[in-house]
Motif scaffolding. Structure first.
Motif, PDB file in Angstrom:
ATOM      1  N   ALA A   3       0.841  -1.200   0.000  1.00 39.77           N
ATOM      2  CA  ALA A   3       0.000   0.000   0.000  1.00 39.77           C
ATOM      3  C   ALA A   3       0.880   1.255   0.000  1.00 39.77           C
ATOM      4  O   ALA A   3       0.533   2.262  -0.623  1.00 39.77           O
ATOM      5  CB  ALA A   3      -0.943  -0.001   1.195  1.00 39.77           C
ATOM      6  N   PHE A   4       2.003   1.178   0.664  1.00 35.93           N
ATOM      7  CA  PHE A   4       2.965   2.281   0.661  1.00 35.93           C
ATOM      8  C   PHE A   4       3.476   2.514  -0.761  1.00 35.93           C
ATOM      9  O   PHE A   4       3.512   3.647  -1.243  1.00 35.93           O
ATOM     10  CB  PHE A   4       4.118   1.949   1.609  1.00 35.93           C
ATOM     11  N   GLN A   5       3.841   1.443  -1.449  1.00 33.04           N
ATOM     12  CA  GLN A   5       4.317   1.553  -2.830  1.00 33.04           C
ATOM     13  C   GLN A   5       3.245   2.170  -3.734  1.00 33.04           C
ATOM     14  O   GLN A   5       3.560   2.985  -4.602  1.00 33.04           O
ATOM     15  CB  GLN A   5       4.703   0.178  -3.374  1.00 33.04           C
ATOM     16  N   ILE A   6       2.014   1.767  -3.533  1.00 34.23           N
ATOM     17  CA  ILE A   6       0.920   2.306  -4.333  1.00 34.23           C
ATOM     18  C   ILE A   6       0.805   3.813  -4.112  1.00 34.23           C
ATOM     19  O   ILE A   6       0.627   4.579  -5.056  1.00 34.23           O
ATOM     20  CB  ILE A   6      -0.405   1.583  -4.011  1.00 34.23           C
ATOM     21  N   SER A   7       0.938   4.257  -2.876  1.00 42.38           N
ATOM     22  CA  SER A   7       0.859   5.688  -2.575  1.00 42.38           C
ATOM     23  C   SER A   7       2.002   6.459  -3.222  1.00 42.38           C
ATOM     24  O   SER A   7       1.799   7.553  -3.757  1.00 42.38           O
ATOM     25  CB  SER A   7       0.879   5.905  -1.057  1.00 42.38           C
ATOM     26  N   VAL A   8       3.201   5.898  -3.189  1.00 49.15           N
ATOM     27  CA  VAL A   8       4.354   6.553  -3.820  1.00 49.15           C
ATOM     28  C   VAL A   8       4.153   6.615  -5.333  1.00 49.15           C
ATOM     29  O   VAL A   8       4.358   7.657  -5.960  1.00 49.15           O
ATOM     30  CB  VAL A   8       5.670   5.824  -3.454  1.00 49.15           C
ATOM     31  N   LEU A   9       3.736   5.501  -5.926  1.00 44.82           N
ATOM     32  CA  LEU A   9       3.509   5.479  -7.373  1.00 44.82           C
ATOM     33  C   LEU A   9       2.409   6.452  -7.792  1.00 44.82           C
ATOM     34  O   LEU A   9       2.494   7.086  -8.848  1.00 44.82           O
ATOM     35  CB  LEU A   9       3.168   4.064  -7.836  1.00 44.82           C
ATOM     36  N   ALA A  10       1.386   6.572  -6.975  1.00 45.00           N
ATOM     37  CA  ALA A  10       0.307   7.517  -7.278  1.00 45.00           C
ATOM     38  C   ALA A  10       0.842   8.948  -7.298  1.00 45.00           C
ATOM     39  O   ALA A  10       0.466   9.749  -8.165  1.00 45.00           O
ATOM     40  CB  ALA A  10      -0.825   7.374  -6.266  1.00 45.00           C
ATOM     41  N   GLN A  11       1.714   9.261  -6.369  1.00 47.38           N
ATOM     42  CA  GLN A  11       2.318  10.601  -6.346  1.00 47.38           C
ATOM     43  C   GLN A  11       3.156  10.828  -7.603  1.00 47.38           C
ATOM     44  O   GLN A  11       3.088  11.884  -8.226  1.00 47.38           O
ATOM     45  CB  GLN A  11       3.190  10.781  -5.101  1.00 47.38           C
ATOM     46  N   PHE A  12       3.920   9.831  -8.006  1.00 45.72           N
ATOM     47  CA  PHE A  12       4.730   9.969  -9.211  1.00 45.72           C
ATOM     48  C   PHE A  12       3.855  10.097 -10.464  1.00 45.72           C
ATOM     49  O   PHE A  12       4.202  10.820 -11.394  1.00 45.72           O
ATOM     50  CB  PHE A  12       5.709   8.811  -9.355  1.00 45.72           C
ATOM     51  N   ALA A  13       2.732   9.401 -10.489  1.00 49.82           N
ATOM     52  CA  ALA A  13       1.812   9.529 -11.621  1.00 49.82           C
ATOM     53  C   ALA A  13       1.266  10.950 -11.689  1.00 49.82           C
ATOM     54  O   ALA A  13       1.153  11.528 -12.770  1.00 49.82           O
ATOM     55  CB  ALA A  13       0.682   8.509 -11.518  1.00 49.82           C
ATOM     56  N   ARG A  14       0.924  11.513 -10.548  1.00 47.49           N
ATOM     57  CA  ARG A  14       0.429  12.893 -10.490  1.00 47.49           C
ATOM     58  C   ARG A  14       1.491  13.852 -11.022  1.00 47.49           C
ATOM     59  O   ARG A  14       1.215  14.746 -11.814  1.00 47.49           O
ATOM     60  CB  ARG A  14       0.036  13.241  -9.060  1.00 47.49           C
ATOM     61  N   GLU A  15       2.734  13.647 -10.603  1.00 48.22           N
ATOM     62  CA  GLU A  15       3.814  14.528 -11.055  1.00 48.22           C
ATOM     63  C   GLU A  15       4.088  14.354 -12.545  1.00 48.22           C
ATOM     64  O   GLU A  15       4.368  15.326 -13.240  1.00 48.22           O
ATOM     65  CB  GLU A  15       5.072  14.267 -10.230  1.00 48.22           C
ATOM     66  N   ALA A  16       4.013  13.134 -13.034  1.00 52.91           N
ATOM     67  CA  ALA A  16       4.220  12.889 -14.462  1.00 52.91           C
ATOM     68  C   ALA A  16       3.139  13.581 -15.285  1.00 52.91           C
ATOM     69  O   ALA A  16       3.425  14.151 -16.341  1.00 52.91           O
ATOM     70  CB  ALA A  16       4.237  11.386 -14.749  1.00 52.91           C
TER      71      ALA A  16
END
Length: 114
Positions: A3-16
């Motif tokens: 779930a932590f990884q999902i949250s980090v990836l979601a942030q990176f998707a937002r930034e992308a």
């Protein structure tokens, strides 16, 4: 941890999205990681987290399909944070947010590698 990884990836998707960078890689990772977590949650008593995974799956599919991508990424980010909280019920939202922000800052400082 998933779930932590999902949250980090979601942030990176937002930034992308904000930087008009390709999202496919982040969305593929989000989808794979979320499905792994969903399988783990199927035999648990955490139905709330499983429901969030279902909503997250729909949002990722929508973003991958090109449907209101910015809106879908925003929803993915919100759901990811909710999911992280759902699998860590004993921790405060502020602690979880702080942990995520520290990890994202560290990853960026080291240069994000895929």
């Amino acid at each position: 941890m998933t779930a932590f990884q999902i949250s980090v990836l979601a942030q990176f998707a937002r930034e992308a999205l904000s930087a008009t960078q390709p999202l496919e890689r982040d969305l593929d990772r989000l989808e794979a990681t979320m499905k792994d977590l969903s399988q783990r949650l199927e035999n648990s008593a955490n139905e709330g987290a499983l429901k969030i995974c279902e909503s997250l799956d729909k949002a990722v599919a929508g973003a991958k399909g090109g449907e209101n991508v910015a809106e879908q990424i925003g929803q993915i980010q919100e759901l990811a944070v909710s999911l992280y909280g759902a699998v860590n019920p004993g921790r405060s939202p502020d602690d979880l947010k702080s942990e995520l922000n520290k990890a994202i800052t560290l990853i960026k400082s080291r240069g994000r590698r895929d």
